[in-house]
Design a protein around this motif. Structure first.
Motif, mmCIF file in Angstrom:
data_model
loop_
_atom_site.group_PDB
_atom_site.id
_atom_site.type_symbol
_atom_site.label_atom_id
_atom_site.label_comp_id
_atom_site.label_asym_id
_atom_site.label_seq_id
_atom_site.Cartn_x
_atom_site.Cartn_y
_atom_site.Cartn_z
ATOM 1 N N THR A 156 0.789 -1.228 0.000
ATOM 2 C CA THR A 156 0.000 0.000 0.000
ATOM 3 C C THR A 156 0.823 1.280 0.000
ATOM 4 O O THR A 156 0.529 2.217 -0.746
ATOM 5 N N VAL A 157 1.857 1.337 0.812
ATOM 6 C CA VAL A 157 2.546 2.612 1.062
ATOM 7 C C VAL A 157 3.285 3.154 -0.162
ATOM 8 O O VAL A 157 3.056 4.303 -0.565
ATOM 9 N N PRO A 158 4.192 2.377 -0.802
ATOM 10 C CA PRO A 158 4.886 2.950 -1.973
ATOM 11 C C PRO A 158 3.919 3.419 -3.058
ATOM 12 O O PRO A 158 4.083 4.501 -3.626
ATOM 13 N N ALA A 159 2.892 2.601 -3.339
ATOM 14 C CA ALA A 159 1.929 2.971 -4.384
ATOM 15 C C ALA A 159 1.215 4.269 -4.038
ATOM 16 O O ALA A 159 0.964 5.113 -4.917
ATOM 17 N N ALA A 160 0.887 4.452 -2.766
ATOM 18 C CA ALA A 160 0.206 5.679 -2.345
ATOM 19 C C ALA A 160 1.109 6.896 -2.499
ATOM 20 O O ALA A 160 0.663 7.977 -2.910
ATOM 21 N N VAL A 161 2.393 6.741 -2.204
ATOM 22 C CA VAL A 161 3.348 7.852 -2.355
ATOM 23 C C VAL A 161 3.508 8.198 -3.833
ATOM 24 O O VAL A 161 3.435 9.365 -4.233
ATOM 25 N N PHE A 162 3.710 7.179 -4.690
ATOM 26 C CA PHE A 162 3.952 7.408 -6.110
ATOM 27 C C PHE A 162 2.738 8.018 -6.813
ATOM 28 O O PHE A 162 2.886 8.696 -7.832
ATOM 29 N N SER A 163 1.544 7.792 -6.285
ATOM 30 C CA SER A 163 0.324 8.286 -6.941
ATOM 31 C C SER A 163 0.021 9.745 -6.619
ATOM 32 O O SER A 163 -0.902 10.327 -7.209
ATOM 33 N N PHE B 197 1.608 8.736 2.841
ATOM 34 C CA PHE B 197 1.548 7.959 4.080
ATOM 35 C C PHE B 197 0.152 8.062 4.698
ATOM 36 O O PHE B 197 -0.387 7.065 5.185
ATOM 37 N N ALA B 198 -0.441 9.260 4.665
ATOM 38 C CA ALA B 198 -1.786 9.438 5.238
ATOM 39 C C ALA B 198 -2.816 8.622 4.454
ATOM 40 O O ALA B 198 -3.697 7.977 5.048
ATOM 41 N N GLU B 199 -2.696 8.652 3.132
ATOM 42 C CA GLU B 199 -3.636 7.896 2.293
ATOM 43 C C GLU B 199 -3.479 6.400 2.525
ATOM 44 O O GLU B 199 -4.464 5.653 2.630
ATOM 45 N N ALA B 200 -2.238 5.918 2.615
ATOM 46 C CA ALA B 200 -1.983 4.499 2.860
ATOM 47 C C ALA B 200 -2.553 4.083 4.212
ATOM 48 O O ALA B 200 -3.124 2.993 4.343
ATOM 49 N N ASP B 201 -2.418 4.940 5.210
ATOM 50 C CA ASP B 201 -2.936 4.619 6.546
ATOM 51 C C ASP B 201 -4.456 4.452 6.513
ATOM 52 O O ASP B 201 -5.009 3.557 7.156
ATOM 53 N N PRO C 236 5.442 11.614 8.183
ATOM 54 C CA PRO C 236 6.803 11.078 8.100
ATOM 55 C C PRO C 236 7.887 12.145 8.195
ATOM 56 O O PRO C 236 7.657 13.330 7.953
ATOM 57 N N HIS C 237 9.073 11.676 8.525
ATOM 58 C CA HIS C 237 10.288 12.466 8.346
ATOM 59 C C HIS C 237 10.735 12.218 6.910
ATOM 60 O O HIS C 237 10.755 11.061 6.460
ATOM 61 N N VAL C 238 11.070 13.265 6.173
ATOM 62 C CA VAL C 238 11.419 13.117 4.755
ATOM 63 C C VAL C 238 12.807 13.714 4.500
ATOM 64 O O VAL C 238 13.125 14.811 4.969
ATOM 65 N N THR C 239 13.608 12.977 3.760
ATOM 66 C CA THR C 239 14.947 13.431 3.373
ATOM 67 C C THR C 239 15.105 13.317 1.866
ATOM 68 O O THR C 239 14.724 12.304 1.277
ATOM 69 N N ALA C 240 15.650 14.349 1.249
ATOM 70 C CA ALA C 240 16.038 14.303 -0.159
ATOM 71 C C ALA C 240 17.541 14.577 -0.201
ATOM 72 O O ALA C 240 18.011 15.568 0.362
#
Length: 204
Positions: A6-13, A29-33, A137-141
């Motif tokens: 669920t999670v990667p697909a939700a991020v990529f979408s 992450f919110a959508e996946a949850d 989430p904590h996010v790093t680029a």
């Protein structure tokens, strides 16, 4: 499990992906949850980390105690950079956030039960509008460089018993011997693991 699907697909979408990684990971992450809440019929939760490599850019988002560590070669020595943030109840920022909602921390845990402050699931701790357990989430680029060699990803099952330095040094030694990522992950999981149990790790 449910998070892996669920999670990667939700991020990529997300429309914000990859232009705005923070928004994409936060919304994803919110959508996946929400999807997990509808489909998984169990009260427990999961921490998680998602890593995306796009050209020479590394994007990382995590909740809870799932961590991603980047190993690099600096002057012939293997060094590491932690790309995630450990969201534990003992973290001063997390403790302050939780206590602003409710005096819910007992014995170093939320309601005496949960040691992580951010996670997928754990819906009993996510009241409307005021979640004791957050999904943000904590996010790093980060730009990747030729000296960056590999990532080690794991949760507390690994990091509570193995230091970041020991993990990357072990992984590098096995990598030079020609071991496959799955073999390296197994070896990391066996490092200092109590008899009869193994930690969970991924080597990418």
């Amino acid at each position: 499990g449910a998070c892996t699907k669920t999670v990667p697909a939700a991020v990529f979408s997300q429309r914000a992906f990859p232009r705005d990684p923070t928004a994409a990971f936060t919304q994803g992450f919110a959508e996946a949850d929400k999807q997990i809440a509808r489909t998984v019929k169990q009260p427990s939760g999961s921490t998680g980390a998602v890593v995306v490599v796009m050209g020479n850019v590394l994007l990382v988002g995590n909740v809870g105690d799932s961590e991603a560590v980047l190993a690099s070669d600096v002057g012939g020595e293997t060094r590491y950079t932690v790309l995630t943030k450990k969201h534990s109840v003992s973290d001063p920022e997390e403790r302050k956030r939780i206590e602003a909602i409710d005096s819910a921390i007992m014995c170093g845990r939320i309601m005496g039960k949960l040691a992580v402050a951010r996670a997928f699931g754990d819906f009993e701790f996510k009241g409307k509008g005021k979640p004791l357990v957050s999904i943000v989430p904590h996010v790093t680029a980060r730009a990747l460089h030729p000296e960056d060699h590999f990532l080690v990803m794991g949760c507390d099952g690994l990091w509570d018993t193995v230091t970041y330095g020991d993990a990357v040094r072990t992984a590098e030694k096995l990598r030079r011997k020609g071991c496959e990522p799955q073999q390296i992950a197994q070896a990391l999981g066996d490092l200092d693991a109590p008899s009869g149990s193994g930690a969970t790790a991924d080597a990418q």
